[in-house]
Design a protein around this motif. Structure first.
Motif, PDB file in Angstrom:
ATOM      1  N   TRP A  21      56.906  -9.958 -31.913  1.00 60.43           N
ATOM      2  CA  TRP A  21      55.671 -10.600 -31.465  1.00 60.43           C
ATOM      3  C   TRP A  21      55.720 -11.108 -30.032  1.00 60.43           C
ATOM      4  CZ3 TRP A  21      52.040  -9.378 -34.683  1.00 60.43           C
ATOM      5  CH2 TRP A  21      52.355  -9.171 -36.012  1.00 60.43           C
ATOM      6  N   LEU A  22      56.920 -11.476 -29.580  1.00 60.92           N
ATOM      7  CA  LEU A  22      57.005 -12.020 -28.227  1.00 60.92           C
ATOM      8  C   LEU A  22      58.427 -11.970 -27.703  1.00 60.92           C
ATOM      9  CD1 LEU A  22      58.342 -15.158 -28.054  1.00 60.92           C
ATOM     10  CD2 LEU A  22      56.291 -15.635 -29.340  1.00 60.92           C
ATOM     11  N   ALA A  23      58.535 -12.126 -26.397  1.00 61.11           N
ATOM     12  CA  ALA A  23      59.836 -12.248 -25.736  1.00 61.11           C
ATOM     13  C   ALA A  23      59.719 -13.387 -24.739  1.00 61.11           C
ATOM     14  CB  ALA A  23      60.208 -10.955 -25.029  1.00 61.11           C
ATOM     15  N   LEU A  24      60.761 -14.200 -24.668  1.00 56.76           N
ATOM     16  CA  LEU A  24      60.814 -15.264 -23.677  1.00 56.76           C
ATOM     17  C   LEU A  24      61.764 -14.806 -22.579  1.00 56.76           C
ATOM     18  CD1 LEU A  24      60.169 -18.074 -22.624  1.00 56.76           C
ATOM     19  CD2 LEU A  24      62.064 -18.944 -24.016  1.00 56.76           C
ATOM     20  N   ARG A  25      61.202 -14.681 -21.378  1.00 56.13           N
ATOM     21  CA  ARG A  25      61.965 -14.205 -20.231  1.00 56.13           C
ATOM     22  C   ARG A  25      62.115 -15.337 -19.227  1.00 56.13           C
ATOM     23  NH1 ARG A  25      58.450 -10.473 -17.721  1.00 56.13           N
ATOM     24  NH2 ARG A  25      58.150 -11.898 -15.995  1.00 56.13           N
ATOM     25  N   SER A  26      63.314 -15.491 -18.708  1.00 53.56           N
ATOM     26  CA  SER A  26      63.572 -16.469 -17.644  1.00 53.56           C
ATOM     27  C   SER A  26      63.861 -15.697 -16.368  1.00 53.56           C
ATOM     28  CB  SER A  26      64.766 -17.347 -17.996  1.00 53.56           C
ATOM     29  OG  SER A  26      64.489 -18.128 -19.126  1.00 53.56           O
ATOM     30  N   ASP A  27      63.052 -15.938 -15.364  1.00 49.51           N
ATOM     31  CA  ASP A  27      63.219 -15.282 -14.072  1.00 49.51           C
ATOM     32  C   ASP A  27      63.654 -16.300 -13.030  1.00 49.51           C
ATOM     33  OD1 ASP A  27      62.261 -12.931 -15.184  1.00 49.51           O
ATOM     34  OD2 ASP A  27      60.273 -13.088 -14.280  1.00 49.51           O
ATOM     35  N   THR A  28      64.449 -15.850 -12.084  1.00 52.21           N
ATOM     36  CA  THR A  28      64.687 -16.593 -10.856  1.00 52.21           C
ATOM     37  C   THR A  28      63.889 -15.852  -9.800  1.00 52.21           C
ATOM     38  OG1 THR A  28      66.893 -17.254 -11.569  1.00 52.21           O
ATOM     39  CG2 THR A  28      66.424 -17.373  -9.196  1.00 52.21           C
ATOM     40  N   VAL A  29      62.963 -16.565  -9.164  1.00 49.17           N
ATOM     41  CA  VAL A  29      62.056 -15.900  -8.223  1.00 49.17           C
ATOM     42  C   VAL A  29      62.087 -16.594  -6.868  1.00 49.17           C
ATOM     43  CG1 VAL A  29      60.500 -15.011 -10.001  1.00 49.17           C
ATOM     44  CG2 VAL A  29      60.074 -17.257  -9.024  1.00 49.17           C
ATOM     45  N   GLU A  30      61.864 -15.786  -5.854  1.00 45.42           N
ATOM     46  CA  GLU A  30      61.741 -16.312  -4.501  1.00 45.42           C
ATOM     47  C   GLU A  30      60.283 -16.213  -4.086  1.00 45.42           C
ATOM     48  OE1 GLU A  30      63.297 -15.501   0.072  1.00 45.42           O
ATOM     49  OE2 GLU A  30      64.257 -14.456  -1.604  1.00 45.42           O
ATOM     50  N   LEU A  31      59.707 -17.341  -3.692  1.00 46.27           N
ATOM     51  CA  LEU A  31      58.325 -17.381  -3.230  1.00 46.27           C
ATOM     52  C   LEU A  31      58.232 -16.833  -1.810  1.00 46.27           C
ATOM     53  CD1 LEU A  31      57.379 -20.956  -4.472  1.00 46.27           C
ATOM     54  CD2 LEU A  31      57.111 -18.799  -5.676  1.00 46.27           C
ATOM     55  N   PRO A  32      57.056 -16.423  -1.371  1.00 49.98           N
ATOM     56  CA  PRO A  32      56.907 -15.911   0.002  1.00 49.98           C
ATOM     57  C   PRO A  32      57.361 -16.906   1.070  1.00 49.98           C
ATOM     58  CG  PRO A  32      54.983 -15.376  -1.294  1.00 49.98           C
ATOM     59  CD  PRO A  32      55.830 -16.278  -2.145  1.00 49.98           C
ATOM     60  N   ASN A  33      57.342 -18.213   0.744  1.00 47.44           N
ATOM     61  CA  ASN A  33      57.776 -19.212   1.721  1.00 47.44           C
ATOM     62  C   ASN A  33      59.289 -19.438   1.706  1.00 47.44           C
ATOM     63  OD1 ASN A  33      58.252 -20.730  -0.583  1.00 47.44           O
ATOM     64  ND2 ASN A  33      56.694 -22.276  -0.129  1.00 47.44           N
ATOM     65  N   GLY A  34      60.031 -18.656   0.889  1.00 45.53           N
ATOM     66  CA  GLY A  34      61.483 -18.750   0.826  1.00 45.53           C
ATOM     67  C   GLY A  34      62.013 -19.681  -0.249  1.00 45.53           C
ATOM     68  N   ARG A  35      61.145 -20.470  -0.864  1.00 43.20           N
ATOM     69  CA  ARG A  35      61.582 -21.384  -1.924  1.00 43.20           C
ATOM     70  C   ARG A  35      61.969 -20.569  -3.162  1.00 43.20           C
ATOM     71  NH1 ARG A  35      57.958 -25.402  -5.362  1.00 43.20           N
ATOM     72  NH2 ARG A  35      59.638 -26.425  -6.482  1.00 43.20           N
TER      73      ARG A  35
END
Length: 195
Positions: A21-35
């Motif tokens: 029914w679902l999957a829980l995904r954890s991402d590490t992301v970089e925003l366009p401002n570098g954060r």
């Protein structure tokens, strides 16, 4: 819009949980401002389908089902999960028949939208079924206990507008698309929507 928002860059992605029914995904992301955001949680789910089914007598077909998240029985539009590569309208026709025993020969796509774009990956595909009629008894899955209701469309809309009905947020979106469809087509069977 003249400015466009740049996409986030995914640095890492992991699944914490997965089932049918679902999957829980954890991402590490970089925003366009570098954060860098870590973890940024996303719930992956299959797309959903929902229908506004109106009978020849001008009644809307609703289903009542216990919803554990709300911990109460909820009256809602017939809906379901998009399974595999089935065409969404075919999936909705099947859901309407299985949940309510109703069918229609007259189906119209109302549109689709994200269920909740910040945290959910899926879309909701909305349809209108006109001149719906009862053709059989519902064919419920194990674990489903569903009661079908037929409510005159003007009464249903008045109860909704007056706040005497609580609806799923995504189903409110389906009703907004119904309003747009009714205004565009001026179909007399949907006159109550425009009243």
């Amino acid at each position: 819009m003249k400015d466009k928002v740049a996409p986030w860059k995914v640095l890492d992605s992991r699944y914490n949980y997965r089932d049918r029914w679902l999957a829980l995904r954890s991402d590490t992301v970089e925003l366009p401002n570098g954060r860098v955001l870590t973890p940024f949680h996303v719930i992956e789910q299959p797309d959903w389908v929902t229908a506004v089914a109106i009978t020849r007598e001008g009644k809307i077909v609703l289903v009542e089902e216990y919803r554990h998240g709300a911990r109460q029985a909820v009256i809602e539009l017939p809906s379901g999960i998009q399974e595999g590569s089935a065409d969404p309208v075919d999936q909705m026709k099947r859901e309407l028949r299985e949940e309510t025993g109703f069918a229609s020969e007259e189906w119209y796509p109302l549109g689709a939208f994200f269920a909740n774009a910040p945290r959910l990956s899926n879309r909701v595909h909305c349809f209108l079924a006109l001149d719906a009629r009862k053709v059989a008894e519902p064919a419920l899955e194990d674990g489903e206990v569903i009661v079908t209701h037929e409510v005159p469309l003007p009464q249903f809309l008045e109860e909704l507008r007056a706040g005497r009905r609580t609806f799923h947020g995504f189903q409110g979106g389906a009703l907004w698309l119904l309003d747009a469809y009714a205004r565009k087509t001026r179909d007399e069977r949907l006159a109550a929507v425009l009243a």
